[in-house]
Design an enzyme around this catalytic site. Structure first.
Site, PDB file in Angstrom:
ATOM      1  CD  GLU A 193     -54.702   4.351 -10.133  1.00  0.00           C
ATOM      2  OE1 GLU A 193     -54.967   5.471 -10.596  1.00  0.00           O
ATOM      3  OE2 GLU A 193     -53.665   3.730 -10.420  1.00  0.00           O
ATOM      4  CD  GLU A 316     -53.883   0.237 -13.014  1.00  0.00           C
ATOM      5  OE1 GLU A 316     -53.218   1.255 -13.313  1.00  0.00           O
ATOM      6  OE2 GLU A 316     -55.113   0.254 -12.827  1.00  0.00           O
TER       7      GLU A 316
END
Ligand code: AHR
Length: 513
Positions: A193, A316
């Site tokens: 991320e 995810e």
């Protein structure tokens, strides 16, 4: 017995759940891509009780364990045939310094897990412990490196420590710490991320850093992990666009994150239990957005990578609710209900439909965090409805997908909004049998699903169904079997196989000729 009055009879007929009629066609003569077993991967982060207590209790614990890993949880996970485990994060990965987690445990530094709850992190679980878990589970390792707060040197040395078969100082240090043979790192993530907790970067900046770090990541030739460039999330396709152009050398895939929030709003996501039907509906609607996300990103990959070298790794995904009242907000603990089981199955069916590019996914997370398989409380453990969905779908691991179409779906509608009522997927398993998965999103309306199977006779189907009375049915430590799969079977009538799919259910069957 007194005869029913006509009006009462009419009311009784109205009250009885009418079965909607839906047709699913499957073409067994046109096998599609293989559904990579890594689609069924799982994520275990240093977050809340996801690792400490949930999986790791330490070798001196009264809770029965194998070298620190609790036997009950590991035993249950082994039954899921988990193909791949991602560790140590997540956001934690970009704060993790691997040298903190090697050597004698009582000498390891105690840090603060600043991202998740501000709790002490004693580094009891480090590289050797993680790989021990991987080997106990019989799974493979996806290690996520620290790009955000580490250096290329630190990352390169970790990879050398894990994989080198030479007499280098780092390889010798690994041996001194108890591991003679190199570890097998199947996947290696270069940051996480980067658009957020991994460093708040722009895709172009991260692409440069990715190339910079990747340049120094060396392993023996036969031990190179599949390298993952950390991609975008939600509607943001810029990361796939930039990374597939700029960071494609030596990259095996680009990751993507998408969480299902009932309301779609981070500030007030919605509760895990006790929700009304409109939140059941919006959760289904939100999770089905996964298909559009994959389509848009895959279209970019098809343009920039026509040879289809790059995978699209949804590493995810899962439901994310408001934390359970009274728990540490940084621990992301939430209950897991029938709704989660249905969400998992809908996502599997979507991943199967995109098997060519979606070669790996990771549900967040394995134990006690977000949409977990297992919930523990000290020595107690329970299996969640999501666990049961994973188990029912095991035959799809490495199965060959088959073209599957829902032809005359009866939409599920709430407040003038509609989503598909039935989701279907099918594949030829490694055992040669055809498996069909059906999901009914409608919590009130059962469905009759007739199967048109081209290329093979279908006389019956046997498998399991997962459903319950309540939308938020869940297991508790007092009632750990409140929701679990039940045996399911159907026989063809006049050559037609028709499956009765209960409201709010997941059905997985093997078709018998
Ligand atoms: O899964 C929880 C967190 O969600 C992960 O650490 C992070 O990558 C994402 O934002």
């Amino acid at each position: 017995m007194k005869a029913l009055q006509p009006t009462i009879l009419a009311l009784a007929i109205l009250a009885a759940p009418a079965f909607a009629q839906v047709n699913v066609s499957i073409d067994a003569t046109k096998p599609g891509p293989v559904i990579n077993k890594n689609v069924y991967g799982q994520f275990a982060e240093h977050l809340g009780t996801g690792i400490y207590e949930g999986l790791w209790v330490g070798p001196d614990s009264k809770i029965p364990n194998t070298r620190g890993w609790r036997n009950d949880v590991v035993g249950a996970l082994k039954e899921l045939k988990v193909p791949l485990v991602r560790w140590p994060g997540g956001c934690f990965a970009d704060e993790y310094h691997w040298r903190d987690g090697i050597g004698p445990r009582n000498k390891r530094p105690v840090k603060v897990n600043t991202h998740w709850g501000g709790v002490a992190e004693d580094n009891a679980v480090g590289t050797h412990e993680f790989f021990d878990l991987v080997e106990i589970l019989g799974t493979e390792a996806y290690v996520n490196g620290n790009l955000g707060s580490g250096t290329p040197q630190e990352m390169a040395e970790w990879l050398e420590y894990m994989t080198s078969d030479t007499k280098s100082t780092l390889a010798e240090q690994r041996r001194k710490n108890g591991r003679k043979e190199p570890y097998k790192v199947a996947f290696f993530g270069i940051g996480n991320e980067a658009w957020g907790c991994g460093g708040n970067m722009k895709p172009e900046y991260y692409a440069n850093l990715y190339n910079h770090y990747a340049t120094f990541l060396k392993t023996p030739p036969n031990a190179r992990p599949k390298m993952i460039a950390s991609g975008g999330n939600d509607d943001d396709t810029r990361w796939t666009e930039v990374l597939s152009r700029e960071a494609a050398r030596g990259t095996d895939g680009i990751s993507f994150h998408f969480y299902t929030l009932p309301t779609g709003v981070w500030e007030k996501k919605g509760a895990a239990t006790g929700f009304a039907e409109n939140e059941w509906f919006s959760t289904m609607q939100q999770t089905l957005r996964m298909d559009g996300h994959i389509r848009r990103n895959v279209a970019i990959l098809d343009k920039n990578d026509p040879e289809k070298k790059l995978g699209f790794y949804v590493d995810e995904w899962g439901t994310w609710y408001d934390v359970e009242p009274g728990t540490n907000p940084g621990f992301l603990f939430q209950r897991n209900t029938l709704r989660d089981a249905v969400v998992a199955a809908l996502n599997f069916n979507i991943f199967h439909a995109h098997a060519e590019r979606v070669r790996m996914t990771m549900i967040a997370q394995m134990v006690n965090v977000l949409q977990a398989m297992i919930i523990t409380d000290k020595e107690k453990m329970l299996l969640t409805p999501t666990y049961h969905t994973y188990k029912m779908y095991i035959p799809f691991q490495d199965a060959t997908s088959l073209p599957t179409a829902v032809n005359n779906d009866v939409a599920y509608s709430v407040d003038n909004k509609s989503i598909p009522g039935i989701s279907a997927s099918s594949a030829r398993g490694k055992d040669g049998k055809i498996y069909v998965a059906l999901v009914n999103t409608n919590p009130r309306q059962p469905s009759d699903v007739s199967i048109d199977l081209k290329g093979q006779a279908a006389s019956s189907a046997t498998g399991q169904v997962l459903t319950a009375e309540a939308m938020d049915a869940h297991n508790t430590f007092d009632k750990p079997q409140a929701i679990k799969p039940a045996p399911y079977s159907a026989k063809a009538v006049n050559g037609k196989l028709t499956l009765k799919v209960p409201a709010k259910s997941v059905v997985v069957v093997a078709v018998e000729s």
